[in-house]
Write an enzyme that holds these catalytic residues in place. Sequence first.
Site, PDB file in Angstrom:
ATOM      1  N   ARG A  63       9.038   0.304  -3.641  1.00  0.00           N
ATOM      2  CA  ARG A  63       7.658  -0.119  -3.392  1.00  0.00           C
ATOM      3  C   ARG A  63       6.832   1.074  -2.919  1.00  0.00           C
ATOM      4  O   ARG A  63       7.314   1.924  -2.172  1.00  0.00           O
ATOM      5  CB  ARG A  63       7.611  -1.196  -2.300  1.00  0.00           C
ATOM      6  CG  ARG A  63       8.372  -2.450  -2.599  1.00  0.00           C
ATOM      7  CD  ARG A  63       7.739  -3.362  -3.583  1.00  0.00           C
ATOM      8  NE  ARG A  63       6.383  -3.741  -3.292  1.00  0.00           N
ATOM      9  CZ  ARG A  63       5.769  -4.780  -3.910  1.00  0.00           C
ATOM     10  NH1 ARG A  63       6.421  -5.535  -4.797  1.00  0.00           N
ATOM     11  NH2 ARG A  63       4.526  -5.066  -3.643  1.00  0.00           N
ATOM     12  N   VAL A  64       5.592   1.076  -3.343  1.00  0.00           N
ATOM     13  CA  VAL A  64       4.695   2.113  -2.850  1.00  0.00           C
ATOM     14  C   VAL A  64       3.739   1.537  -1.808  1.00  0.00           C
ATOM     15  O   VAL A  64       2.881   2.226  -1.291  1.00  0.00           O
ATOM     16  CB  VAL A  64       3.896   2.769  -4.002  1.00  0.00           C
ATOM     17  CG1 VAL A  64       4.832   3.544  -4.915  1.00  0.00           C
ATOM     18  CG2 VAL A  64       3.116   1.729  -4.798  1.00  0.00           C
ATOM     19  N   ASP A  65       3.889   0.237  -1.536  1.00  0.00           N
ATOM     20  CA  ASP A  65       3.045  -0.366  -0.498  1.00  0.00           C
ATOM     21  C   ASP A  65       3.918  -0.724   0.710  1.00  0.00           C
ATOM     22  O   ASP A  65       5.070  -0.313   0.794  1.00  0.00           O
ATOM     23  CB  ASP A  65       2.323  -1.610  -1.041  1.00  0.00           C
ATOM     24  CG  ASP A  65       3.312  -2.620  -1.623  1.00  0.00           C
ATOM     25  OD1 ASP A  65       4.542  -2.413  -1.492  1.00  0.00           O
ATOM     26  OD2 ASP A  65       2.854  -3.610  -2.212  1.00  0.00           O
ATOM     27  N   ASP A  66       3.372  -1.475   1.642  1.00  0.00           N
ATOM     28  CA  ASP A  66       4.124  -1.766   2.856  1.00  0.00           C
ATOM     29  C   ASP A  66       4.936  -3.042   2.731  1.00  0.00           C
ATOM     30  O   ASP A  66       4.840  -3.944   3.564  1.00  0.00           O
ATOM     31  CB  ASP A  66       3.164  -1.811   4.056  1.00  0.00           C
ATOM     32  CG  ASP A  66       2.565  -0.447   4.302  1.00  0.00           C
ATOM     33  OD1 ASP A  66       3.326   0.538   4.234  1.00  0.00           O
ATOM     34  OD2 ASP A  66       1.349  -0.358   4.516  1.00  0.00           O
ATOM     35  N   VAL A  67       5.698  -3.108   1.674  1.00  0.00           N
ATOM     36  CA  VAL A  67       6.614  -4.227   1.471  1.00  0.00           C
ATOM     37  C   VAL A  67       8.032  -3.653   1.507  1.00  0.00           C
ATOM     38  O   VAL A  67       8.283  -2.590   0.958  1.00  0.00           O
ATOM     39  CB  VAL A  67       6.337  -4.929   0.125  1.00  0.00           C
ATOM     40  CG1 VAL A  67       7.413  -5.956  -0.188  1.00  0.00           C
ATOM     41  CG2 VAL A  67       4.959  -5.589   0.146  1.00  0.00           C
TER      42      VAL A  67
END
Length: 685
Positions: free
Chosen positions: A553-557
């Site tokens: 993931r590149v997000d905060d997941v």
Amino acid sequence: LPAMTNNLTTTNRHSHLPARNSAVLKRKAVVIGEAVASDDADRIFPDQDFAQQAHVPDFGKYLEMYTWSIEDPAGFWSEMADGFYWKKKWGQQVNSENLDITKGNIKIEWFKGGITNICYNCLDRNIESGNGEKIAIHWEGNDRGVDDSLTYNQLLDRVCQLANYLKENGVKKGDSVIIYLPMLMELPISMLACARIGAVHSVVFAGFSAESLEQRIIDCKPKIVITCNAVKRGTKVINLKDIVDSALSESSQNGVHVGLCLTYANEPAMKREDTKWQKQRDVWWQDVVPKCSTKCDVEWVDAEDPLFLLYTSGSTGKPKGVLHTTGGYMVYTAATFKYAFDYKPSDIYWCTADCGWITGHSYVAYGPLLNGATVLVYEGVPNYPDPGRCWDIVDKYKVTIFYTAPTLVRSLMRDGNEAILGSVGEPINPSAWRWFYNVVGDSRCPISDTWWQTETGGFMITPLPGAWPQKPGSATFPFFGVQPAIVDEKGKEMEGECSGYLCVKTSWPGAFRTLFGDHERYETTYFSAFPGYYFSGDGCSRDKDGYYWLTGRVDDVINVSGHRIGTAEVESALVSHPKCAEAAVVGVEHEVKGQCIYAFVTPVEGVEYSEDLKKSLVLSVRTNIGAFAAPDKIHWAPGLPKTRSGKIMRRILRKIASRQLDELGDTSTLADPNVVDQLIALADS
Ligand code: WTA
């Protein structure tokens, strides 16, 4: 084996051949492997006998079908949809294509105007074609020796009885029903019963806490909640009814009143008389459902009528209700199941996922049943009462396709070694050993690494076993109809060998249609980052041979043991603790879980650091979200690294968490660079 948290499957069609045969097959595989050019050393070729009988036997056939699916999606998917029963065929237009937010709202539709029912297509249709006496579900209980099974005929009877009960209690087309059940047969039965009458099911994983359940009840306002009194996970009894009671009373206080809680008495876990009961609201499943008729007319629905809601975590805010509709989801899960697993009617299929997640929806329930498959549903934990349990189950039911998450493979590999080392004086079950050896060792059984998401409904990038060589760790190539695009920071699509953000260019039938009650969030989360594309939130690279490699993931997941968790949710659970002033959560690589949760916590002024406080912080996450989201590590933080504008620099926290202290990078832009030294000093306290 891939290091990422993803889903793997192995097709083991020859698993019950005598050892002599498998030795022959194995040798063949080795010869092929040795004969190829040296730059192919990283590839694992499909066994030729396997490939020859596969639905897609070679790359040429794949290319032919793939090209058709891209050049003529309407024609391709109409053909795929033709095998199903449609009360009325869809209209002129099969699909709508716009994924470009700058050109107007995103409104994905497939087979609009087509009238069908997915439960009918799973059950009645397969029965009419002569499969009524085939086993639909083998159920294996938590404790050895406890099992059950249902043929397609029996499953239909059970589904109809529940559907009738729901109807009698006022559940109508479009109403939502929350299902909070462990992996009992009653879980797929409940999903199918809802689908039969056009109700929208929302399964909540039975590991979620009362507060999470309450949140979901408040969001989708179900007519009824279906649960059971308790479940055994290994030796532990979990009182689910208490959790539901608490969620229902809290949601009532917040204005959402659910008048009926249908409770299955799971007596091996807990006796009825030991269950707390609210007479005016609670009803025992066994008292009412078996009395209902086994005939229930189907509610015919539009292809675009909602089938289910499944809540999933995002990088910000509350969990999102991912909404899937009927027709496209049906066609897509069935097709992906058939091709990615190279499903044949004689297969016995086991997916270890829980129906509380998308994998269980698409590949325990709908995909397999639409194909008329025999599915194994296992209630328990994979290593109970011992690490051999999984392989015993494979053996008992002669499983030929095994679909699981790498976290399970990794944990069994670890246990497996211990079991072998510790097995002095006691024979290891030989077939289990062979199976383990073949899968983890020589890979005579093809292994498919499938990339997809709750949002995508079904597999997006996946090997077709038989069609091309595997590269361990790569999900390989796109499924029919899927056009992946790797874009750079500016949203420019890159060609050839590259690395960037994974997007999808055009719509596919299994795509989710909206976030329940918040279409705007749907558009901004998924379609506005890179206009013209669906953005997955994953990083990805493509190698010189065109293979796709997911990089996380590149997000905060975070993905913990295959469970998707938003860092923001864990942070808000920590901050709800009265002694926590601030928290920042990052994911850190973990040997078995893939990633684990690492939390930096700043206590409120004057509070001392202590082991007890750590425990109570972890408890706060357990009660807010569920045990599976509990942080592995609490790291005391007198302060957090923030930019001058107050933004937490997670990049630095990730490096500290994984102890890559020489890779902290530039810390001079921090409001207070000393914070970093303080954090490093407290790393092991
Ligand atoms: C991750 C689960 C690497 C990815 C089906 C995605 C994967 C998230 C793979 C979705 C794979 C899934 N290789 N990563 N084969 N498959 N993922 O919604 O980060 O629970 O965005 O769906 O899991 O998780 P979800």
